[in-house]
Scaffold this motif. Structure first.
Motif, PDB file in Angstrom:
ATOM      1  N   ALA A  91     -23.059 -23.917 -18.124  1.00  0.00           N
ATOM      2  CA  ALA A  91     -22.573 -25.427 -18.047  1.00  0.00           C
ATOM      3  C   ALA A  91     -22.225 -26.153 -19.209  1.00  0.00           C
ATOM      4  CB  ALA A  91     -23.728 -26.101 -17.208  1.00  0.00           C
ATOM      5  N   LYS A  92     -20.899 -26.557 -19.014  1.00  0.00           N
ATOM      6  CA  LYS A  92     -20.654 -27.663 -20.132  1.00  0.00           C
ATOM      7  C   LYS A  92     -21.384 -29.203 -19.893  1.00  0.00           C
ATOM      8  CE  LYS A  92     -17.176 -25.055 -22.100  1.00  0.00           C
ATOM      9  NZ  LYS A  92     -17.865 -23.793 -22.149  1.00  0.00           N
ATOM     10  N   GLU A  93     -21.549 -29.447 -18.414  1.00  0.00           N
ATOM     11  CA  GLU A  93     -21.993 -30.649 -18.160  1.00  0.00           C
ATOM     12  C   GLU A  93     -22.903 -30.646 -17.164  1.00  0.00           C
ATOM     13  OE1 GLU A  93     -19.042 -33.695 -17.409  1.00  0.00           O
ATOM     14  OE2 GLU A  93     -17.594 -33.183 -18.855  1.00  0.00           O
ATOM     15  N   LEU A  94     -24.088 -31.231 -17.066  1.00  0.00           N
ATOM     16  CA  LEU A  94     -24.774 -31.114 -15.876  1.00  0.00           C
ATOM     17  C   LEU A  94     -25.129 -32.630 -15.227  1.00  0.00           C
ATOM     18  CD1 LEU A  94     -27.809 -29.048 -17.143  1.00  0.00           C
ATOM     19  CD2 LEU A  94     -26.185 -28.327 -15.246  1.00  0.00           C
ATOM     20  N   ARG A  95     -25.075 -32.818 -14.094  1.00  0.00           N
ATOM     21  CA  ARG A  95     -25.292 -33.906 -13.200  1.00  0.00           C
ATOM     22  C   ARG A  95     -26.289 -33.635 -11.993  1.00  0.00           C
ATOM     23  NH1 ARG A  95     -23.191 -38.863 -12.870  1.00  0.00           N
ATOM     24  NH2 ARG A  95     -21.693 -38.400 -14.726  1.00  0.00           N
ATOM     25  N   LEU A  96     -27.068 -34.584 -11.984  1.00  0.00           N
ATOM     26  CA  LEU A  96     -28.169 -34.675 -11.056  1.00  0.00           C
ATOM     27  C   LEU A  96     -27.858 -35.737  -9.822  1.00  0.00           C
ATOM     28  CD1 LEU A  96     -31.451 -34.373 -13.224  1.00  0.00           C
ATOM     29  CD2 LEU A  96     -29.914 -32.408 -12.194  1.00  0.00           C
ATOM     30  N   THR A  97     -28.117 -35.500  -8.676  1.00  0.00           N
ATOM     31  CA  THR A  97     -28.147 -36.469  -7.620  1.00  0.00           C
ATOM     32  C   THR A  97     -29.298 -36.500  -6.838  1.00  0.00           C
ATOM     33  OG1 THR A  97     -25.409 -36.201  -7.242  1.00  0.00           O
ATOM     34  CG2 THR A  97     -26.826 -37.493  -5.826  1.00  0.00           C
ATOM     35  N   ASP A  98     -29.970 -37.717  -6.640  1.00  0.00           N
ATOM     36  CA  ASP A  98     -31.277 -37.851  -6.108  1.00  0.00           C
ATOM     37  C   ASP A  98     -31.035 -37.897  -4.375  1.00  0.00           C
ATOM     38  OD1 ASP A  98     -30.709 -40.317  -5.696  1.00  0.00           O
ATOM     39  OD2 ASP A  98     -32.252 -41.104  -6.887  1.00  0.00           O
ATOM     40  N   SER A  99     -32.099 -38.033  -3.733  1.00  0.00           N
ATOM     41  CA  SER A  99     -32.029 -38.006  -2.376  1.00  0.00           C
ATOM     42  C   SER A  99     -31.553 -39.491  -1.940  1.00  0.00           C
ATOM     43  CB  SER A  99     -33.512 -37.828  -1.650  1.00  0.00           C
ATOM     44  OG  SER A  99     -34.268 -38.958  -2.104  1.00  0.00           O
ATOM     45  N   GLU A 100     -31.510 -40.373  -2.855  1.00  0.00           N
ATOM     46  CA  GLU A 100     -30.923 -41.592  -2.337  1.00  0.00           C
ATOM     47  C   GLU A 100     -29.379 -41.877  -2.916  1.00  0.00           C
ATOM     48  OE1 GLU A 100     -33.494 -44.770  -3.897  1.00  0.00           O
ATOM     49  OE2 GLU A 100     -35.018 -44.226  -2.667  1.00  0.00           O
TER      50      GLU A 100
END
Length: 345
Positions: A91-100
C-alpha cells in the motif's frame, strides 16, 4: 347396548388423552425451539451491536486508480487496528471507513506476513469504538462464532456459525506455517479478510484470514493469542523477531537403523540441504545432509518444527542443536541471529 357404548368410550378416552398429551408435547417442543432460536438470535444481535462499531473497512492504494479492500478491527480507542498483512500489502496509502461512514487516513505500523497480520493506526483518531481480544486457548469446538466484515463491498455484514476445529495449521503466503489457526463455518468472502471472529461474549477470538476455494463452510482465522503476540512484538520492535541459523532444509525420514544407533525416537527430521557461508550453522560446524533432530532438547520432526522453535527468545543466546550425521548423533552449539525477511531458517 349401554355396556357396549361405555366400552367404546372407555377405549376412546385414553386415546384422546394420549393425543392431547402428544399435542401438548409438540407445543412444548415448539416453545422450547422458539426459545432456543430467540436465545441464538439475541446472542448474535448482541455481538453485532457490541463489536460491529469497532469494525472498519480498510482500503489500500497501490498505485493511482488501483488498490484493494478488506476489513479490520479497532482494538484500542486511540486508533490501533488489526487486519491482515495481505490486505495492506504494497500500500502507498491506507484509508479506513468506520460503520458510520466516517473516513480517515491511516498508516502502517508494522506487519508480519508469516502470520498474515498487520497493525495500522488511524490518523488523528480519538475515542473510537474498540473491541477486546479474548483468550483463544479457552475456545471449544461447537461454540458460537460470529464474523463481521465487508465482504465484496457489502458494509458491516454479519455471519454466524460455530468453531469447527481448533489447532489447525495454515500455510502463509511466505511458505511458513501459521500455527493454532481456528476453523469456522461462519461464511467468509473476499473483503472479510482482516475482520474479527467474535465469541458470544463479544470478545475477538480470531482475525479472519482465508477460505478454501471451491469449498463451503471451511474458513480460517488467526487465533487471538497469536494476534496478541504479534501485536506486542510490533509495538515493541516494529516487527516480529525470529531466529535464523543460516540453513536451507527439507523434511526427511530418519532411517530406522540410524535412529536406533543414535538413541532417538524421531521418525522424521530436518535435513540440511545448504548453509549460509556467513551463518551461525556453518560457523558451528553443521554440514549439508546433517539431519536436525533436536533443538535445546526439543524434538525436531521437520522444517516447520525448526522454524517454529527459532523464535525471538533464542536470538543471540547459545542453543544446542542435535543432528544425525552418518548414523551418529552429534551436538553443536550456536547462536541464532535475527532472521531477515525472505529467509527460511
Amino acid at each position: 347396548m349401554y355396556d357396549l357404548i361405555s366400552q367404546n368410550i372407555a377405549d376412546i378416552e385414553p386415546a384422546a388423552a394420549a393425543a392431547g398429551s402428544q399435542e401438548l408435547g409438540q407445543e412444548t417442543s415448539i416453545v422450547r425451539d422458539d426459545e432456543l432460536l430467540d436465545a441464538y438470535s439475541d446472542a448474535v444481535t448482541r455481538v453485532a451491536d457490541l463489536v460491529g462499531p469497532a469494525v472498519v473497512r480498510v482500503e489500500r492504494v497501490v498505485q493511482k486508480g488501483h488498490g484493494g479492500m478488506g476489513s479490520g478491527v479497532v482494538i484500542s480507542p486511540d486508533g490501533l487496528v488489526l487486519t491482515n498483512s495481505h490486505v495492506v500489502e504494497g500500500a502507498k496509502e491506507l484509508r479506513l471507513t468506520d460503520s458510520e461512514g466516517r473516513s480517515m487516513e491511516a498508516r502502517l505500523i508494522g506487519e508480519d506476513s508469516d502470520t498474515d497480520l498487520a497493525l495500522v493506526r488511524a490518523g488523528a483518531a480519538r475515542h473510537l469504538p474498540s473491541a477486546q481480544l479474548g483468550d483463544s486457548k479457552k475456545l471449544r469446538r461447537g461454540q458460537l462464532a460470529v464474523a463481521i466484515g465487508n465482504p465484496l463491498g457489502f458494509e458491516s455484514t454479519v455471519t454466524a456459525g460455530v468453531v469447527s476445529a481448533l489447532g489447525r495449521s495454515l500455510r502463509a503466503r511466505t511458505g511458513r506455517l501459521i500455527e493454532d489457526v481456528i476453523q469456522t463455518d461462519a461464511a467468509l468472502n473476499p473483503g472479510n479478510s482482516g475482520g474479527p471472529l467474535v465469541s458470544s461474549r463479544g470478545e475477538v477470538i480470531g482475525i479472519n484470514t482465508a477460505v478454501i476455494a471451491g469449498a463451503q463452510g471451511i474458513c480460517f482465522a488467526v487465533a487471538s493469542n497469536t494476534a496478541q503476540y504479534v501485536l506486542s512484538q510490533i509495538l515493541q520492535h516494529g516487527r516480529v523477531r525470529r531466529g535464523f541459523i543460516g540453513v536451507a532444509a527439507q523434511t526427511v525420514a530418519v532411517p530406522r537403523r540410524h535412529a536406533r544407533a543414535a538413541g532417538i525416537d524421531n521418525n522424521f527430521g530436518a535435513m540440511i540441504t545448504g548453509t549460509d557461508p556467513n551463518g551461525p550453522a556453518q560457523a558451528a560446524g553443521l554440514m549439508s545432509y546433517d539431519i536436525v533432530v533436536r533443538l535445546d532438547g526439543e524434538p525436531v520432526t521437520g522444517v516447520d518444527d525448526l522454524i517454529r522453535m527459532l523464535n525471538g527468545d533464542r536470538i543471540g543466546r547459545s542453543v544446542e542443536v542435535d543432528v544425525v550425521r552418518r548414523g551418529q548423533l552429534r551436538s553443536f552449539k550456536l547462536r541464532p541471529a535475527e532472521r531477515q525477511a525472505a529467509k527460511a531458517a
